[in-house]
Design a protein around this motif. Sequence first.
Motif, PDB file in Angstrom:
ATOM      1  N   VAL A   6     -22.292 -20.450  51.014  1.00 35.91           N
ATOM      2  CA  VAL A   6     -22.435 -21.041  52.342  1.00 35.91           C
ATOM      3  C   VAL A   6     -23.064 -22.434  52.275  1.00 35.91           C
ATOM      4  CG1 VAL A   6     -24.662 -19.986  52.906  1.00 35.91           C
ATOM      5  CG2 VAL A   6     -23.046 -20.504  54.735  1.00 35.91           C
ATOM      6  N   GLU A   7     -23.916 -22.668  51.300  1.00 36.96           N
ATOM      7  CA  GLU A   7     -24.524 -23.990  51.150  1.00 36.96           C
ATOM      8  C   GLU A   7     -23.463 -25.045  50.832  1.00 36.96           C
ATOM      9  OE1 GLU A   7     -27.097 -26.981  51.356  1.00 36.96           O
ATOM     10  OE2 GLU A   7     -27.620 -24.925  51.866  1.00 36.96           O
ATOM     11  N   GLU A   8     -22.540 -24.712  49.930  1.00 32.86           N
ATOM     12  CA  GLU A   8     -21.456 -25.652  49.617  1.00 32.86           C
ATOM     13  C   GLU A   8     -20.583 -25.891  50.844  1.00 32.86           C
ATOM     14  OE1 GLU A   8     -17.607 -26.294  46.690  1.00 32.86           O
ATOM     15  OE2 GLU A   8     -18.925 -24.588  46.308  1.00 32.86           O
ATOM     16  N   LEU A   9     -20.300 -24.834  51.598  1.00 32.80           N
ATOM     17  CA  LEU A   9     -19.504 -25.003  52.812  1.00 32.80           C
ATOM     18  C   LEU A   9     -20.213 -25.925  53.795  1.00 32.80           C
ATOM     19  CD1 LEU A   9     -17.004 -24.244  54.511  1.00 32.80           C
ATOM     20  CD2 LEU A   9     -18.401 -22.384  55.458  1.00 32.80           C
ATOM     21  N   HIS A  10     -21.508 -25.702  53.999  1.00 30.50           N
ATOM     22  CA  HIS A  10     -22.266 -26.552  54.925  1.00 30.50           C
ATOM     23  C   HIS A  10     -22.220 -28.014  54.473  1.00 30.50           C
ATOM     24  CE1 HIS A  10     -25.283 -27.887  57.756  1.00 30.50           C
ATOM     25  NE2 HIS A  10     -25.892 -28.477  56.745  1.00 30.50           N
ATOM     26  N   GLN A  11     -22.421 -28.241  53.194  1.00 28.87           N
ATOM     27  CA  GLN A  11     -22.396 -29.602  52.662  1.00 28.87           C
ATOM     28  C   GLN A  11     -21.039 -30.251  52.901  1.00 28.87           C
ATOM     29  OE1 GLN A  11     -24.841 -31.446  51.595  1.00 28.87           O
ATOM     30  NE2 GLN A  11     -23.521 -33.169  51.099  1.00 28.87           N
ATOM     31  N   LEU A  12     -19.985 -29.504  52.640  1.00 34.06           N
ATOM     32  CA  LEU A  12     -18.633 -30.032  52.820  1.00 34.06           C
ATOM     33  C   LEU A  12     -18.373 -30.359  54.287  1.00 34.06           C
ATOM     34  CD1 LEU A  12     -15.457 -28.582  51.229  1.00 34.06           C
ATOM     35  CD2 LEU A  12     -15.541 -29.112  53.640  1.00 34.06           C
ATOM     36  N   LEU A  13     -18.654 -29.405  55.177  1.00 34.44           N
ATOM     37  CA  LEU A  13     -18.387 -29.623  56.599  1.00 34.44           C
ATOM     38  C   LEU A  13     -19.197 -30.780  57.159  1.00 34.44           C
ATOM     39  CD1 LEU A  13     -18.274 -25.925  57.866  1.00 34.44           C
ATOM     40  CD2 LEU A  13     -16.334 -27.466  57.492  1.00 34.44           C
ATOM     41  N   MET A  70     -16.127 -17.931  47.355  1.00 36.50           N
ATOM     42  CA  MET A  70     -16.181 -17.187  48.592  1.00 36.50           C
ATOM     43  C   MET A  70     -15.235 -17.808  49.603  1.00 36.50           C
ATOM     44  SD  MET A  70     -20.009 -16.213  49.863  1.00 36.50           S
ATOM     45  CE  MET A  70     -19.691 -15.200  51.270  1.00 36.50           C
ATOM     46  N   LEU A  71     -14.590 -16.953  50.369  1.00 42.02           N
ATOM     47  CA  LEU A  71     -13.694 -17.447  51.408  1.00 42.02           C
ATOM     48  C   LEU A  71     -14.412 -17.439  52.754  1.00 42.02           C
ATOM     49  CD1 LEU A  71     -10.363 -15.641  50.486  1.00 42.02           C
ATOM     50  CD2 LEU A  71     -11.059 -17.970  49.932  1.00 42.02           C
ATOM     51  N   PHE A  72     -14.145 -18.486  53.539  1.00 43.31           N
ATOM     52  CA  PHE A  72     -14.716 -18.609  54.874  1.00 43.31           C
ATOM     53  C   PHE A  72     -13.617 -18.984  55.864  1.00 43.31           C
ATOM     54  CE2 PHE A  72     -18.310 -19.336  52.140  1.00 43.31           C
ATOM     55  CZ  PHE A  72     -19.354 -18.673  52.783  1.00 43.31           C
ATOM     56  N   HIS A  73     -13.606 -18.302  56.998  1.00 38.83           N
ATOM     57  CA  HIS A  73     -12.755 -18.659  58.132  1.00 38.83           C
ATOM     58  C   HIS A  73     -13.589 -19.605  58.996  1.00 38.83           C
ATOM     59  CE1 HIS A  73     -11.581 -18.049  62.356  1.00 38.83           C
ATOM     60  NE2 HIS A  73     -10.376 -17.777  61.906  1.00 38.83           N
ATOM     61  N   VAL A  74     -13.073 -20.796  59.249  1.00 41.76           N
ATOM     62  CA  VAL A  74     -13.822 -21.808  59.999  1.00 41.76           C
ATOM     63  C   VAL A  74     -12.972 -22.307  61.154  1.00 41.76           C
ATOM     64  CG1 VAL A  74     -14.973 -24.055  59.876  1.00 41.76           C
ATOM     65  CG2 VAL A  74     -15.043 -22.510  57.898  1.00 41.76           C
ATOM     66  N   ARG A  75     -13.546 -22.236  62.354  1.00 35.86           N
ATOM     67  CA  ARG A  75     -12.894 -22.829  63.524  1.00 35.86           C
ATOM     68  C   ARG A  75     -13.646 -24.111  63.855  1.00 35.86           C
ATOM     69  NH1 ARG A  75     -10.726 -20.800  69.269  1.00 35.86           N
ATOM     70  NH2 ARG A  75     -10.763 -22.849  70.261  1.00 35.86           N
ATOM     71  N   MET A  76     -12.891 -25.198  64.014  1.00 33.95           N
ATOM     72  CA  MET A  76     -13.473 -26.489  64.364  1.00 33.95           C
ATOM     73  C   MET A  76     -12.849 -26.975  65.669  1.00 33.95           C
ATOM     74  SD  MET A  76     -13.506 -28.350  60.653  1.00 33.95           S
ATOM     75  CE  MET A  76     -12.396 -27.322  59.691  1.00 33.95           C
ATOM     76  N   ASP A  77     -13.691 -27.191  66.673  1.00 32.34           N
ATOM     77  CA  ASP A  77     -13.273 -27.752  67.952  1.00 32.34           C
ATOM     78  C   ASP A  77     -13.837 -29.173  68.020  1.00 32.34           C
ATOM     79  OD1 ASP A  77     -12.113 -25.293  69.100  1.00 32.34           O
ATOM     80  OD2 ASP A  77     -14.177 -24.578  69.030  1.00 32.34           O
ATOM     81  N   VAL A  78     -12.967 -30.143  68.253  1.00 32.12           N
ATOM     82  CA  VAL A  78     -13.365 -31.547  68.248  1.00 32.12           C
ATOM     83  C   VAL A  78     -13.410 -32.059  69.686  1.00 32.12           C
ATOM     84  CG1 VAL A  78     -12.813 -33.867  67.422  1.00 32.12           C
ATOM     85  CG2 VAL A  78     -12.285 -31.868  65.994  1.00 32.12           C
ATOM     86  N   MET A 138     -17.075 -17.774  59.723  1.00 32.99           N
ATOM     87  CA  MET A 138     -17.095 -16.342  59.432  1.00 32.99           C
ATOM     88  C   MET A 138     -16.807 -16.133  57.950  1.00 32.99           C
ATOM     89  SD  MET A 138     -15.109 -14.556  62.622  1.00 32.99           S
ATOM     90  CE  MET A 138     -13.788 -15.758  62.750  1.00 32.99           C
ATOM     91  N   PRO A 139     -17.745 -15.544  57.195  1.00 29.07           N
ATOM     92  CA  PRO A 139     -17.461 -15.229  55.791  1.00 29.07           C
ATOM     93  C   PRO A 139     -16.425 -14.108  55.712  1.00 29.07           C
ATOM     94  CG  PRO A 139     -19.671 -14.507  56.402  1.00 29.07           C
ATOM     95  CD  PRO A 139     -19.083 -15.176  57.595  1.00 29.07           C
ATOM     96  N   LEU A 140     -15.580 -14.167  54.718  1.00 27.51           N
ATOM     97  CA  LEU A 140     -14.509 -13.187  54.553  1.00 27.51           C
ATOM     98  C   LEU A 140     -14.651 -12.436  53.239  1.00 27.51           C
ATOM     99  CD1 LEU A 140     -11.499 -15.460  55.601  1.00 27.51           C
ATOM    100  CD2 LEU A 140     -12.696 -13.796  57.028  1.00 27.51           C
ATOM    101  N   CYS A 141     -14.216 -11.209  53.245  1.00 24.87           N
ATOM    102  CA  CYS A 141     -14.116 -10.441  51.999  1.00 24.87           C
ATOM    103  C   CYS A 141     -12.853  -9.593  52.073  1.00 24.87           C
ATOM    104  CB  CYS A 141     -15.362  -9.591  51.757  1.00 24.87           C
ATOM    105  SG  CYS A 141     -15.724  -8.399  53.030  1.00 24.87           S
ATOM    106  N   ARG A 142     -12.406  -9.173  50.919  1.00 25.39           N
ATOM    107  CA  ARG A 142     -11.157  -8.420  50.833  1.00 25.39           C
ATOM    108  C   ARG A 142     -11.282  -7.102  51.594  1.00 25.39           C
ATOM    109  NH1 ARG A 142      -7.111  -9.402  48.930  1.00 25.39           N
ATOM    110  NH2 ARG A 142      -7.878 -11.000  47.538  1.00 25.39           N
TER     111      ARG A 142
END
Length: 96
Positions: free
Chosen positions: A61-68, A1-9, A82-86
């Motif tokens: 989404v669980e893998e994404l959460h773990q990674l982030l 699954m593709l996810f668009h992720v914005r990270m503000d530090v 934001m999850p993405l789809c074609r």
Amino acid sequence: MLFHVRMDVKLPHDMADSVAANLKQVEKDKAQALQRSGTWRHLWRIAGQYSNVSIFDVADVEELHQLLSTLPLFPYMTIQVMPLCRHPSSVHDDDR
């Protein structure tokens, strides 16, 4: 699954420069390893901000959460996902 992720530090103002520099280097090393593995597909800086927009390719989404949550700068980030789809009108057959 593709996810668009914005990270503000936002690092604390009282964080020692040496601590901040070390965190940033460890973060860079991890981000580059994830890019090489294909998990972190794209990484763009947002001009004028300590922020980025990224595309992640993970199972769910669980893998994404773990990674982030394992990123060194995670405690100092505000993250939007934001999850993405074609799109049916896309002219591309792949995820370019």
